[in-house]
Write an enzyme that holds these catalytic residues in place. Structure first.
Site, PDB file in Angstrom:
ATOM      1  N   TYR A 153     -20.502  40.380   0.379  1.00  0.00           N
ATOM      2  CA  TYR A 153     -19.615  41.134  -0.649  1.00  0.00           C
ATOM      3  C   TYR A 153     -18.393  40.040  -0.755  1.00  0.00           C
ATOM      4  O   TYR A 153     -17.564  39.568   0.273  1.00  0.00           O
ATOM      5  CB  TYR A 153     -19.134  42.345   0.085  1.00  0.00           C
ATOM      6  CG  TYR A 153     -17.902  43.195  -0.655  1.00  0.00           C
ATOM      7  CD1 TYR A 153     -18.476  43.854  -1.532  1.00  0.00           C
ATOM      8  CD2 TYR A 153     -16.706  43.352  -0.288  1.00  0.00           C
ATOM      9  CE1 TYR A 153     -17.730  44.657  -2.512  1.00  0.00           C
ATOM     10  CE2 TYR A 153     -15.740  43.966  -1.094  1.00  0.00           C
ATOM     11  CZ  TYR A 153     -16.470  44.807  -2.265  1.00  0.00           C
ATOM     12  OH  TYR A 153     -15.669  45.496  -3.221  1.00  0.00           O
ATOM     13  N   GLU A 205     -22.356  51.073  -8.034  1.00  0.00           N
ATOM     14  CA  GLU A 205     -21.452  50.543  -8.902  1.00  0.00           C
ATOM     15  C   GLU A 205     -21.928  50.137 -10.224  1.00  0.00           C
ATOM     16  O   GLU A 205     -21.407  50.001 -11.283  1.00  0.00           O
ATOM     17  CB  GLU A 205     -20.358  49.888  -8.061  1.00  0.00           C
ATOM     18  CG  GLU A 205     -19.019  49.808  -8.893  1.00  0.00           C
ATOM     19  CD  GLU A 205     -17.828  49.194  -7.845  1.00  0.00           C
ATOM     20  OE1 GLU A 205     -17.095  48.342  -8.228  1.00  0.00           O
ATOM     21  OE2 GLU A 205     -17.753  49.899  -6.835  1.00  0.00           O
TER      22      GLU A 205
END
Length: 706
Positions: free
Chosen positions: A304, A10
């Site tokens: 995360y 990403e």
């Protein structure tokens, strides 16, 4: 031909971490290569849903008669700023030696959407594998690549993500245009999450406004150093009578009750609880806390960030003692503190969805924490301390409740004696570094017995006032968003996310409300502005009720599980929008703050008399978007001015509106290559574009613009 696999992440920073593990160390333009791997990135959203005017140029102007705008088929566009990277990915996907594409974007709906839109727009048909990890540590990355999943396993996740994006587009585009054209003022941003969140703030403000304060009175007894309070009195006279009756008298111990109590360790952080505590401790906004945590994740110092779970999975239990020891060793204030590790308190795979709770990684041991930006360091300390607290011993104490009798009235007091500090010892050590005190418990009480007499009591009259509901801070708004319409969600089974938005989007929602002028920050408080209040009350229930989000999440969950066709989900959204638009046909609204542009006028429109305000590209009439449109605008890039190397400034525009004329110096003649002075005259004939002419001393020469 050598077999090559293409990995797409990403962000560039994530790609660098993956490349290091995979051995792709040769840097190219927009990707890394080596060891049979190509590693590239998307730079966030490379591809997005196309804007309304991509379907028809007439949508560049807002008109009620064009609503609802329902794209068929849907179009997508590459963002201009990232087109270069998109082209690089397209070239890499089309390479003959690439036989597999690995999706390594964030593991969740949004990450899946980012990859799939890029993959599809590149017209790639090569097999896809999915990397699904929650940590950027090398060991986690290696384990993830050893267990790649078939990309088709996530087809329904992508379908749900695309449905959500399309639905948000439809509500945002149509709702915003509907109410903006209806009120003919400043752009009124409407959204599935935005509008109900604004309503939470507006309803709280109304409750505060209508709250009526009431005075009350209590009597505080001081009997040989033991302070106890009476119940509340509405009458000051009654409270004063009790005070007089007790003054100098003997208080008798009616009862002494002692209970041993336990305060269990707190759960680990999910994103929302971390944002709340960061707001309490450091005044960080929800967006700031997320940004700091995201940076720590990319530096491999934290797991995360966008998670809604507060637990770890069973396979992580074995490594917890070593991780806790490493984390404690990196924190100077933990020297001498006990370090018990009860892994069972934080491990429960059944309560982990896409990602486990936020925790620090073992990389903290080798990091130069002092070199981290202050915000990142504070957030890292928070999650490190929370891990150590969560696996720690319970905090135990004895609570003593005492009832005294004086003047025929009962007085109550409580005391607390700590038996074992437990996890609160770790918390206290951390807070001391911030020069903040932990919450002070009730003081301990001396040993008392039933019937004991306490002579010479003093009595004081205390006055208090009932308090209205507190205004929201980000600390309190986030859980309100998370639990909004809890009753509606409770009726739905298997709903992945509850409340308004998701942990990943709530911070952005708050920021958008502030930037749109519907909410303002006053210190920690979030207050709806006059326009925000007006917009909330103007919205129909179907747009401002959290119930809509609950119903959507239920149906999106069905799409994700393969139980509902995406087409059926979108049909429901389309039907709802069509009905909404029709319900406002021929509706006239009363003047309100929503009818104002929110911009200071620089003059009056020569066509309709309304205010002319400054926009990004023009000075335009507030009636420009009316139906029918006034159409008056002085464009800043009008060739009449640009060809003369002159800027159409606010001062020039104001003069043209006031007198129809503006003296301008330093105009350039393209024909003669010289500069000159002249008077610009407004020569508007009501056409699509405003025209101008020049006047000179002793002679007049016309030069028309658009």
């Amino acid at each position: 031909m050598i077999r090559t696999r293409l990995v797409i992440s990403e962000k560039p920073s994530v790609a660098m971490s993956l490349s290091k593990v995979l051995g792709a160390t040769s840097r190219k333009d927009g990707y890394m290569e080596g060891g049979g791997w190509l590693v590239s990135w998307c730079v966030g959203h490379l591809v997005e849903l196309a804007p309304a005017d991509a379907y028809d140029p007439r949508y560049s102007k807002w008109a009620y008669d064009d609503l609802p705008i329902i794209p068929q088929p849907w179009q997508f566009q590459v963002l201009p700023d990232t087109r270069k990277q998109f082209n690089i990915l397209r070239q890499l996907m089309s390479r003959d030696d690439v036989d597999t594409v690995i999706c390594a974007t964030d593991a969740g709906r949004e990450g899946e959407l980012i990859f799939r839109l890029t993959y599809d727009l590149c017209k790639c048909t090569k097999p896809v594998k999915r990397l699904w990890i929650s940590s950027m540590e090398e060991s986690a990355i290696r384990k993830g690549f050893d267990n790649l999943a078939d990309g088709r396993k996530y087809d329904n996740l992508y379908a749900a993500a695309l449905c959500r994006a399309k639905a948000d587009w439809l509500i945002g585009i149509n709702g915003t245009r509907l109410f903006t054209t209806l009120y003919k003022g400043k752009t009124l941003n409407v959204g599935r999450v935005l509008t109900p969140t604004l309503t939470l703030l507006a309803e709280r403000e109304a409750a505060i406004e209508h709250f009526k304060k009431e005075k009350f009175y209590t009597v505080e007894l001081d009997a040989q150093g033991i302070r106890a309070s009476s119940g509340k009195f509405n009458s000051k006279t009654d409270a004063e009578k009790l005070r007089s009756a007790c003054l100098g008298k003997t208080a008798v111990v009616q009862s002494v009750t002692r209970k041993d109590k336990t305060e269990r360790p707190p759960k680990l952080y999910d994103l929302t609880t971390l944002q709340r505590e960061a707001n309490r401790l450091f005044d960080y906004t929800a967006q700031q806390a997320l940004d700091y945590l995201q940076s720590l994740y990319e530096k491999r110092l934290a797991t995360y960030p966008r998670t809604d779970s507060r637990y770890l999975t069973e396979d992580m239990a074995e490594g917890l003692p070593a991780l806790c020891a490493t984390v404690a060793g990196a924190l100077s204030f933990m020297v001498g503190q006990p370090l018990p590790v009860h892994a069972a308190q934080v491990v429960d795979s059944s309560k982990v969805t896409d990602h486990h709770a936020v925790i620090p990684t073992a990389e903290i041991a080798g990091a130069d924490l002092a070199a981290l930006p202050t915000g990142e360091r504070n957030i890292l300390y928070m999650i490190a301390v929370r891990l150590l607290c969560a696996v720690g011993e319970p905090h135990t104490y004895a609570e003593t409740a005492v009832t005294l009798d004086c003047g025929g009235t009962s007085f109550m007091t409580k005391g607390r004696t700590v038996a074992a500090a437990g996890w609160k010892g770790t918390e206290k050590a951390f807070l001391s570094t911030l020069k903040q005190k932990a919450e002070e418990p009730a003081p301990s009480l001396p040993v008392l017995s039933d019937g004991q007499r306490l002579e010479g009591a003093d009595a004081l009259l205390k006055q208090g006032t009932t308090s209205p509901p507190a205004r929201f801070t980000e600390d309190t708004l986030l859980p309100a968003m998370e639990n909004a319409s809890a009753d509606d969600f409770a009726k739905l089974e298997d709903v992945e996310r509850t409340g308004l938005g998701t942990p990943a989007t709530r911070a952005a929602t708050i920021e958008k409300l502030v930037k749109s002028g519907f909410v303002e920050r006053k210190k920690k408080q979030l207050l709806p502005t006059e326009k925000g209040l007006a917009l909330s009350w103007a919205m129909p229930d179907q747009l401002k009720a959290a119930k809509l989000t609950a119903e959507w999440e239920d149906r999106l969950g069905a799409v994700e599980r393969g139980e509902l066709a995406p087409e059926d989900f979108m049909a429901g959204i389309t039907a709802m929008l069509t009905g909404l638009v029709r319900s406002y046909r021929n509706v006239a609204v009363a003047p309100s703050p929503l009818s104002e542009s929110g911009r200071a006028g620089i003059g009056k429109c020569p066509r309709c008399g309304k205010n002319v305000v400054e926009g990004k590209k023009s000075f335009y009439c507030e009636g420009y978007h009316d139906t029918p449109s006034c159409g008056f605008a002085l464009w800043k890039n009008d060739r009449f001015f640009t060809s003369k190397r002159k800027e159409l400034t606010k001062k020039i525009a104001a003069s043209l509106l006031k007198t129809g004329r503006a003296a301008v110096t330093g105009l350039f003649s393209e024909k003669k290559g010289v500069f000159y002075d002249a008077t610009v005259v407004l020569n508007d004939d009501g056409g699509k574009f405003v025209r101008f002419k020049l006047e000179f001393d002793n002679k007049s020469t016309e030069k028309k613009g658009k």
